[in-house]
Design an enzyme around this catalytic site. Structure first.
Site, mmCIF file in Angstrom:
data_model
loop_
_atom_site.group_PDB
_atom_site.id
_atom_site.type_symbol
_atom_site.label_atom_id
_atom_site.label_comp_id
_atom_site.label_asym_id
_atom_site.label_seq_id
_atom_site.Cartn_x
_atom_site.Cartn_y
_atom_site.Cartn_z
ATOM 1 N N ASP A 48 0.864 -1.182 0.000
ATOM 2 C CA ASP A 48 0.000 0.000 0.000
ATOM 3 C C ASP A 48 0.900 1.232 0.000
ATOM 4 O O ASP A 48 2.000 1.220 0.592
ATOM 5 C CB ASP A 48 -0.913 0.018 1.228
ATOM 6 N N GLU A 87 1.077 5.705 0.223
ATOM 7 C CA GLU A 87 0.496 7.029 0.448
ATOM 8 C C GLU A 87 1.213 7.985 -0.492
ATOM 9 O O GLU A 87 2.435 7.856 -0.709
ATOM 10 C CB GLU A 87 0.641 7.478 1.901
ATOM 11 N N HIS A 101 -5.272 5.027 6.547
ATOM 12 C CA HIS A 101 -4.611 5.846 5.522
ATOM 13 C C HIS A 101 -3.123 6.015 5.820
ATOM 14 O O HIS A 101 -2.516 7.004 5.399
ATOM 15 C CB HIS A 101 -5.274 7.218 5.375
ATOM 16 N N ASP A 142 -2.632 -0.041 6.382
ATOM 17 C CA ASP A 142 -3.540 -0.450 5.305
ATOM 18 C C ASP A 142 -3.083 -1.755 4.662
ATOM 19 O O ASP A 142 -3.914 -2.586 4.260
ATOM 20 C CB ASP A 142 -3.639 0.650 4.252
#
Length: 613
Positions: free
Chosen positions: A38, A40, A179, A184
């Site tokens: 994952d 960001e 987040h 995540d």
């Protein structure tokens, strides 16, 4: 007979034959190493934004083998709305390594594994872009998208959508999505394991079956591949026709054969299109000279037949227009149709909300009357509340003469024709004042109204550009040494052709114009729909397009809406900030999911997989 297979026998002087087990037909899922990843980022575009954090978990057989997590310096400030969403600030990443030094470690961590991500195109798109920018080759990873897998296996009765925040509690994930990349990724691991448990009783036991699950083709759709057998290559329009030969769907492509064939493959996953193909009995094709002719023919066919499976351009007659009425004291009116010679008008608008926003913006700038009916000035007539607030000149009471009112209305007419500055400047000034006073919500509402108005003015001036030209001839290179030609009259495409390499272009063009469609000679009025004229404008503005001949004057209004382009860019940036990760694809579950059946074939595989569902 026992369940033990006899040892294979190798005949003398012949090739060796071996019987393999079911497990040998694919890679068993317990033996597959998955790396759940994952990211960001600073925004939603892999080409313009950057990675701020990477989190990954390496698992095999339900056991966590390792974790990878690091902040990444994106080389730019993190937008405030991203910091609010993720909790990652520019200060936190100031001392973090840059992506060029992080990627080799991540690729080493993921070596030999299958990458898993929730909404994989987003995360893998950023990783591929980062590798390309860093000069690193992207390894040929196999990939699994848990969002797609969930849409295949879960119904709407179980979960309303397939977002990670919805699936994590459904599968009792031990980590709540926050987040942040590693959290995540951990939550996605639990979601993956929950989905794999759904596959076990269905007989999906190998990696090949897992990755093929999201690419399954409905048998009914597969059986109709013969409908594409006669379709030619090249640009054109295709029409899927139903049991009564009615048009079900109209589309266009630069390669008809490839596009039509794609409807019968796993590349087409839209349930609406699957239903349409199930009803289709034949495919009709209309070869065209080039892409502009194909797009125009598509628009006309959709407007004429209104196919049930086309969503856009079906009802151009439902568009709304804003018209300044033709009377001594004109007012704004929202209408369905604008007759030739209608005078000052704007549009079309897709819905009533947009039209009302533009009307409100004009009323905020100009004290035009809002009362309906024919107005007869009289001193005995009481003034309305708007007059008391200075929002109307009260022509009904005789306080404003016809000449003074005409000057007010002329501001709108000038904005539509050439210069919107006198109309928009007071509005922009009011936005600034509201912001200074701290009334940000009121400022945002007015700003959005102005944006709708400015876009409508820009559209109107662009359309008027071609409406004033009786005939226009355009040419573009066709990529093979020839020229794609278009003849346009009053904004309507009336002829299209291709002058092949070596052919006399002028002679061919003259033949093309001789056989072109004749349009009514209504000066200043479009002879085509707004969407068709805009297609012509976009084709004309493409790099490489040449203007061959012009009858009349082809000129843009000055100064036009150009000085307001910066304002529109700020509005668009503000909208992106409110929804930085906007994605048009639906994450909802299927109303009628193409689920894997529970039946078994003789080889132990699910019946649905064996039949290629």
């Amino acid at each position: 007979m026992t369940g033990q297979l006899p040892s294979p026998v190798r005949p003398t002087g012949s090739a060796r034959f071996e019987q393999v087990s079911i497990d040998d037909l694919g890679t068993p899922l317990p033996d597959v190493t998955f790396v759940v990843v994952d990211l960001e980022t600073t925004g939603g575009s892999a080409h313009t934004d950057a990675i701020t954090e990477i989190g990954a978990v390496r698992v095999r057989g339900g056991e966590v083998l390792g974790e990878f997590g690091t902040l990444v310096d994106p080389g730019r400030d993190i937008p405030p709305y991203i910091s609010v969403l993720t909790g990652i600030t520019s200060t936190m990443v100031a001392a973090a390594p840059q992506i060029g030094s992080v990627l080799p470690h991540f690729l080493e961590f993921a070596r030999g594994a299958v990458l898993v991500a929730h909404n994989a195109p987003f995360d893998l798109g950023f990783l591929r872009a980062a590798c390309a920018a860093s000069g690193l080759p992207w390894p040929p990873f196999a990939a699994v998208d848990t969002a797609v897998l969930a849409r295949r296996l879960l119904t709407r009765d179980e979960v309303p959508n397939c977002k990670l925040g919805t699936l994590a509690p459904f599968f009792s994930a031990t980590t709540t999505p926050t987040h942040r990349a590693l959290d995540d990724a951990r939550a996605t691991v639990d979601v993956l394991h929950g989905l794999l448990e759904r596959l076990g009783p269905l007989g999906v036991t190998s990696l090949e079956e897992l990755t093929g699950l999201t690419r399954q083709v409905d048998p009914q759709r597969r059986r109709k591949r013969h409908l594409a057998a006669h379709v030619p290559h090249g640009p054109g329009v295709y029409v899927f026709r139903g049991p009564r030969d009615e048009p079900l769907y109209v589309g266009t492509s630069t390669d008809l054969r490839s596009r039509v064939r794609s409807y019968f493959t796993a590349g087409e996953q839209r349930s609406r299109m699957t239903e349409m193909v199930g009803l289709a009995q034949r495919v009709e094709t209309l070869p065209c000279a080039h892409d502009l002719e194909a797009s125009v023919r598509e628009l006309r066919l959709i407007a004429r037949h209104k196919p049930r499976y086309n969503k856009r351009s079906r009802f151009p007659e439902r568009a709304l227009w804003i018209r300044l009425t033709d009377e001594p004291f004109p007012r704004l009116s929202v209408v369905r149709r604008v007759a030739p010679g209608a005078g000052v008008f704007l549009g079309p608008f897709a819905d009533r909300r947009a039209a009302d926003a533009a009307v409100d913006a004009v009323h905020d700038a100009l004290p035009l009357r809002r009362c309906g009916g024919r107005l007869v000035p009289s001193p005995d007539h009481p003034a309305c509340a708007l007059a008391g607030m200075g929002r109307c000149g009260a022509p009904c009471t005789g306080a404003q003469s016809r000449a003074d009112y005409a000057e007010t209305a002329a501001v709108l007419a000038t904005a539509v024709a050439t210069d919107p500055a006198p109309l928009c400047a007071p509005l922009l000034g009011r936005v600034e004042r509201l912001a200074v006073e701290g009334r940000f919500e009121d400022a945002a509402v007015l700003r959005d109204r102005i944006a709708v108005l400015v876009r409508a003015l820009h559209r109107r001036q662009r359309l008027a550009l071609l409406a004033r030209v009786p005939e226009l001839t355009l040419a573009r290179p066709d990529g093979s040494g020839g020229w794609a030609l278009s003849v346009v009259r009053r904004g309507r495409l009336v002829a299209a052709g291709v002058a092949v390499r070596g052919a006399p272009v002028r002679a061919y063009l003259q033949q093309l114009k001789t056989t072109a469609e004749t349009v009514p000679d209504t000066e200043g009025q479009l002879a085509a729909s707004v969407e068709e004229t805009e297609l012509v404008l976009r084709w004309m503005e493409k790099p490489g397009t040449r203007l061959v001949e012009v009858t009349g004057t082809l000129a843009c209004a000055t100064p036009g809406t150009g000085p307001l382009r910066g304002f529109l860019e700020l509005v668009d940036a503000g909208r992106a900030a409110r929804d930085p990760f906007a994605d048009g694809r639906s994450l909802g579950t299927r109303a009628r999911p193409e689920r894997v059946g529970g039946g078994r074939t003789g080889r132990g595989r699910p019946a649905a997989l064996a039949s290629g569902v």
